[in-house]
Write an enzyme that holds these catalytic residues in place. Structure first.
Site, mmCIF file in Angstrom:
data_model
loop_
_atom_site.group_PDB
_atom_site.id
_atom_site.type_symbol
_atom_site.label_atom_id
_atom_site.label_comp_id
_atom_site.label_asym_id
_atom_site.label_seq_id
_atom_site.Cartn_x
_atom_site.Cartn_y
_atom_site.Cartn_z
ATOM 1 C CB THR A 167 5.720 3.619 1.296
ATOM 2 O OG1 THR A 167 5.055 3.537 2.540
ATOM 3 C CG2 THR A 167 4.746 3.310 0.186
ATOM 4 C CB THR A 185 3.026 0.848 2.449
ATOM 5 O OG1 THR A 185 3.347 1.688 3.552
ATOM 6 C CG2 THR A 185 1.623 0.321 2.628
ATOM 7 C CG ASN A 187 1.738 3.421 7.991
ATOM 8 O OD1 ASN A 187 1.601 4.182 7.046
ATOM 9 N ND2 ASN A 187 1.099 3.592 9.116
ATOM 10 C CG ASP A 209 -2.394 3.929 6.774
ATOM 11 O OD1 ASP A 209 -2.029 5.099 6.998
ATOM 12 O OD2 ASP A 209 -1.831 3.204 5.939
ATOM 13 C CB SER A 238 -4.250 2.596 1.543
ATOM 14 O OG SER A 238 -3.052 2.950 0.896
ATOM 15 C CB SER A 239 -2.937 7.963 0.922
ATOM 16 O OG SER A 239 -3.664 8.429 2.028
ATOM 17 N N GLY A 259 4.671 8.307 0.218
ATOM 18 C CA GLY A 259 4.524 9.689 0.713
ATOM 19 C C GLY A 259 3.311 9.886 1.607
ATOM 20 N N GLY A 260 2.767 8.778 2.132
ATOM 21 C CA GLY A 260 1.643 8.904 3.059
ATOM 22 C C GLY A 260 0.476 9.622 2.410
HETATM 23 O O1 DON Z 1 -1.211 3.210 2.723
HETATM 24 C C1 DON Z 1 -0.895 4.338 3.072
HETATM 25 O O2 DON Z 1 -1.502 5.336 2.704
HETATM 26 C C2 DON Z 1 0.312 4.519 3.965
HETATM 27 N N1 DON Z 1 0.547 3.296 4.676
HETATM 28 C C3 DON Z 1 1.495 4.934 3.127
HETATM 29 C C4 DON Z 1 2.689 5.258 3.961
HETATM 30 C C5 DON Z 1 3.768 5.907 3.203
HETATM 31 O O3 DON Z 1 3.679 6.195 2.042
HETATM 32 C C6 DON Z 1 4.950 6.227 4.021
HETATM 33 N N2 DON Z 1 5.953 6.822 3.232
HETATM 34 N N3 DON Z 1 6.507 7.690 2.946
#
Ligand code: DON
Length: 357
Positions: A167, A185, A187, A209, A238-239, A259-260
């Protein structure tokens, strides 16, 4: 009498490298491999060639130290450790004292965490050698050494580190004061790990997700239910938190992060640092962060975010903890100051950069 070895050395002596990598010795190695299920064939041996590479260097207390660079990790790790140690009066610690061993092991832990993360064959991976052995990086990495206790730690991010594969966030302000906060992203790292046939890009693994089953956590430990269940045509939750902040109708900050599940709390903490704690943008982004996402029920924390006495006080209130040595999200932010000055900050936890054009 080692007659086999003598014959091998004779072939070597007579034909040089070709007497080893080709001919009888090579054929014998390949035959042995085939018999025992190995993979090396005669062509692999024939193709082998040594590569001459520049050594790595540093100056340690007036001594020029020259050693082996990648694909060995030796010179890089040793120089990184020496650079960190040069901030200390090592002699003063005294050989063998507990303080000396503590200092050495703290420095070793940092270098080996970086070894595990960043070192490999430079023909295949962009090893950030110069960043790892730079004095500036040693200063930054060594600053977290606590002479009283063992630190929680993970790999650092040296200058020149390759950017992440999952991401990405851009925070942009142009000359007219237009702003873009953009998170994009696939993911997790390399997405689904499949390159779309003939297209040259990775297919994502965004299905993670969705909540696959009620109560079953995804890769970020997030749980969900019906609201985020998989359905045809539905978009996954999503976050991502690309954010623009204005004051009195004027643009002030552009903030966002990869950062998920930790993106949300990271962006919020940067905002709190700016608005409530009146930090500069740089300090606001770099300040250690915590994260809680209901389940799992523990405070995730970065090194330096929760000193031992703070952890004790929080534990007394019923909190549990999980250290996040690799950091909590990577924030990229831009600021438009009231006098028109633009400031860009790339999180020191990442290999990203700020730039002005
Ligand atoms: O949209 C989201 O929340 C996730 N796909 C984000 C994934 C992400 O940030 C991975 N990275 N570090």
């Amino acid at each position: 009498v080692q007659s086999d070895l003598a014959a091998t050395l004779t072939r070597f002596a007579e034909r040089g490298a070709d007497g080893f990598y080709q001919g009888e010795t090579a054929a014998r190695i390949a035959a042995h491999m085939q018999r025992d299920g190995g993979f090396i064939v005669e062509d692999d041996l024939k193709a082998y060639a040594p590569v001459e590479r520049a050594p790595v260097r540093t100056v340690y207390r007036g001594h020029e130290v020259i050693s082996m660079g990648p694909p060995s990790s030796g010179g890089v790790a040793m120089i990184q450790m020496l650079n960190m140690l040069s901030a200390y009066d090592v002699a003063e610690f005294g050989f063998g004292s507990s303080d000396y061993i503590h200092l050495l092991t703290e420095v070793m832990r940092r270098a080996y965490a970086d070894r595990g993360r960043w070192l490999g064959d430079p023909d295949f991976y962009g090893v950030p050698v110069e960043g790892l052995i730079s004095e500036a990086y040693a200063r930054e990495r060594g600053r977290t050494v606590d002479l009283e206790r063992v630190s929680e730690l993970g790999p650092g991010v040296p200058p020149g580190a390759p950017e992440s594969d999952d991401t990405t966030h851009f925070s942009i302000i142009d000359r007219d004061g237009n702003a873009v906060s953009c998170t994009t992203t696939i993911n997790s790292t390399f997405g689904s790990c499949c390159v779309a046939d003939g297209c040259g890009f990775f297919l994502n693994n965004e299905m993670d997700d969705f909540s696959a089953k009620p109560g079953v956590p995804n890769q970020f430990g997030l749980i969900g239910g019906k609201a985020n269940a998989i359905a045809p045509g539905k978009r996954m939750l999503s976050s991502m938190t690309p954010t623009i902040v204005c004051k009195d109708g004027e643009l002030r900050y552009v903030i966002g992060a990869p950062g998920g599940g930790r993106i949300i709390t990271a962006v919020m903490q940067v905002l709190l640092n700016l608005v409530d704690h009146e930090m500069s943008l740089k300090r606001a982004v770099e300040a250690p962060r915590v994260h809680h996402q209901w389940l799992p029920d523990h405070i995730q924390w970065e090194a330096l975010a929760l000193p031992a006495d703070v952890r004790r006080a929080l534990a007394a209130k019923g909190h549990r903890f999980r250290a996040q040595p690799r950091g909590i999200a990577l924030v990229f932010a831009a600021e438009l100051q009231p006098d028109g000055t633009r400031v860009g900050v790339a999180d020191g936890r990442s290999g990203g950069a700020a730039a002005a054009y």
